[in-house]
Design a protein around this motif. Structure first.
Motif, short mmCIF file in Angstrom:
data_model
loop_
_atom_site.label_atom_id
_atom_site.label_comp_id
_atom_site.label_asym_id
_atom_site.label_seq_id
_atom_site.Cartn_x
_atom_site.Cartn_y
_atom_site.Cartn_z
N LYS A 44 0.83 -1.20 0.00
CA LYS A 44 0.00 0.00 0.00
C LYS A 44 0.87 1.25 0.00
O LYS A 44 1.94 1.27 0.60
CB LYS A 44 -0.91 0.02 1.22
N LEU A 45 0.37 2.29 -0.64
CA LEU A 45 1.10 3.55 -0.73
C LEU A 45 1.37 4.14 0.66
O LEU A 45 2.46 4.67 0.90
CB LEU A 45 0.33 4.56 -1.59
N GLU A 46 0.41 4.00 1.56
CA GLU A 46 0.59 4.51 2.93
C GLU A 46 1.82 3.89 3.58
O GLU A 46 2.58 4.57 4.28
CB GLU A 46 -0.64 4.20 3.80
N ASP A 47 2.01 2.59 3.34
CA ASP A 47 3.15 1.89 3.93
C ASP A 47 4.45 2.28 3.23
O ASP A 47 5.49 2.42 3.88
CB ASP A 47 2.94 0.37 3.84
N LYS A 100 0.03 9.87 5.47
CA LYS A 100 -1.43 9.92 5.36
C LYS A 100 -1.77 10.94 4.29
O LYS A 100 -0.94 11.78 3.94
CB LYS A 100 -2.06 10.30 6.69
N PHE A 101 -2.98 10.88 3.78
CA PHE A 101 -3.37 11.73 2.66
C PHE A 101 -4.59 12.56 3.02
O PHE A 101 -5.44 12.12 3.79
CB PHE A 101 -3.64 10.85 1.43
N ARG A 102 -4.69 13.74 2.42
CA ARG A 102 -5.82 14.63 2.68
C ARG A 102 -7.14 13.98 2.28
O ARG A 102 -8.15 14.12 2.95
CB ARG A 102 -5.68 15.94 1.88
N ASN A 103 -7.11 13.29 1.12
CA ASN A 103 -8.31 12.64 0.59
C ASN A 103 -7.88 11.66 -0.50
O ASN A 103 -6.68 11.52 -0.77
CB ASN A 103 -9.31 13.69 0.05
N GLU A 104 -8.82 10.99 -1.09
CA GLU A 104 -8.50 10.00 -2.12
C GLU A 104 -7.90 10.63 -3.38
O GLU A 104 -7.10 10.01 -4.06
CB GLU A 104 -9.73 9.16 -2.48
N PHE A 105 -8.27 11.88 -3.69
CA PHE A 105 -7.71 12.56 -4.86
C PHE A 105 -6.22 12.84 -4.64
O PHE A 105 -5.40 12.65 -5.55
CB PHE A 105 -8.47 13.85 -5.17
N VAL A 136 -4.43 9.45 -4.95
CA VAL A 136 -4.29 8.93 -6.31
C VAL A 136 -3.23 9.72 -7.08
O VAL A 136 -2.46 9.14 -7.85
CB VAL A 136 -5.64 8.87 -7.07
N GLY A 137 -3.15 11.03 -6.87
CA GLY A 137 -2.12 11.83 -7.53
C GLY A 137 -0.73 11.37 -7.14
O GLY A 137 0.14 11.14 -7.99
N LEU A 138 -0.51 11.20 -5.84
CA LEU A 138 0.79 10.72 -5.36
C LEU A 138 1.05 9.29 -5.80
O LEU A 138 2.19 8.93 -6.12
CB LEU A 138 0.86 10.84 -3.84
N ASN A 139 0.01 8.48 -5.83
CA ASN A 139 0.16 7.09 -6.24
C ASN A 139 0.60 7.00 -7.71
O ASN A 139 1.46 6.18 -8.06
CB ASN A 139 -1.16 6.34 -6.04
N ILE A 140 0.05 7.86 -8.56
CA ILE A 140 0.45 7.88 -9.96
C ILE A 140 1.92 8.28 -10.08
O ILE A 140 2.70 7.64 -10.79
CB ILE A 140 -0.46 8.83 -10.78
#
Length: 153
Positions: free
Chosen positions: A2-5, A10-15, A18-22
């Motif tokens: 997982k990206l968190e790991d 932690k992320f502000r929201n799912e958007f 997803v930006g950081l994940n990309i």
């Protein structure tokens, strides 16, 4: 993982996530490619140019046309092509109709190098084999949709 790991964040929201994940996934894929290209003394940009030229099937292409088709459009294509010419991977000729234009062709040596790299292309594809073909299509649609935002803005 997982990206968190991966990022221990932690992320502000799912958007935001997803930006950081990309970005993170893009960098992960790029680093994997760089390892493969290093074995052949190539950069990602040089490989991209070779593939563009191979797709021309012997027809000339200009520096400007190559630049429009590059994955990284900020690249200094003229400088990269000059390095590739020195290695014998491409040929460069002045255009007879327009002296300002230069025609670029892939050489036999360039084609042979791409041929040697084909097994590594399969390795790269296998990195995405955890997705089904339908999932890959859906992901492609979603990524295209994100880039379509630029047309709407």
């Amino acid at each position: 993982m997982k990206l968190e790991d991966e990022l221990k964040s932690k992320f502000r929201n799912e958007f935001h996530k997803v930006g950081l994940n990309i970005f993170f996934t893009s960098n992960w894929l790029a680093q994997s490619q760089k390892k493969i290209f290093k074995k052949f003394n190539l950069t990602v940009q040089q490989y991209n140019i070779l593939r563009i030229l191979r797709g021309q099937q012997g027809q000339p292409v200009t520096i400007g046309n190559i630049k429009c088709r590059m994955l990284e459009r900020e690249s200094d294509v003229s400088r990269i092509v000059d390095k590739m010419r020195t290695r014998g991977l491409v040929k460069r000729y002045s255009c007879e109709d327009d002296r300002r234009a230069t025609h670029i062709f892939i050489t036999e040596e360039g084609l042979e190098l791409l041929q040697k790299m084909e097994c590594y292309e399969e390795v790269f594809d296998s990195m995405l084999s955890c997705l089904t073909e339908d999932e890959a299509k859906q992901l492609n649609l979603l990524l295209d949709k994100i880039r379509d935002f630029e047309d709407q803005a």
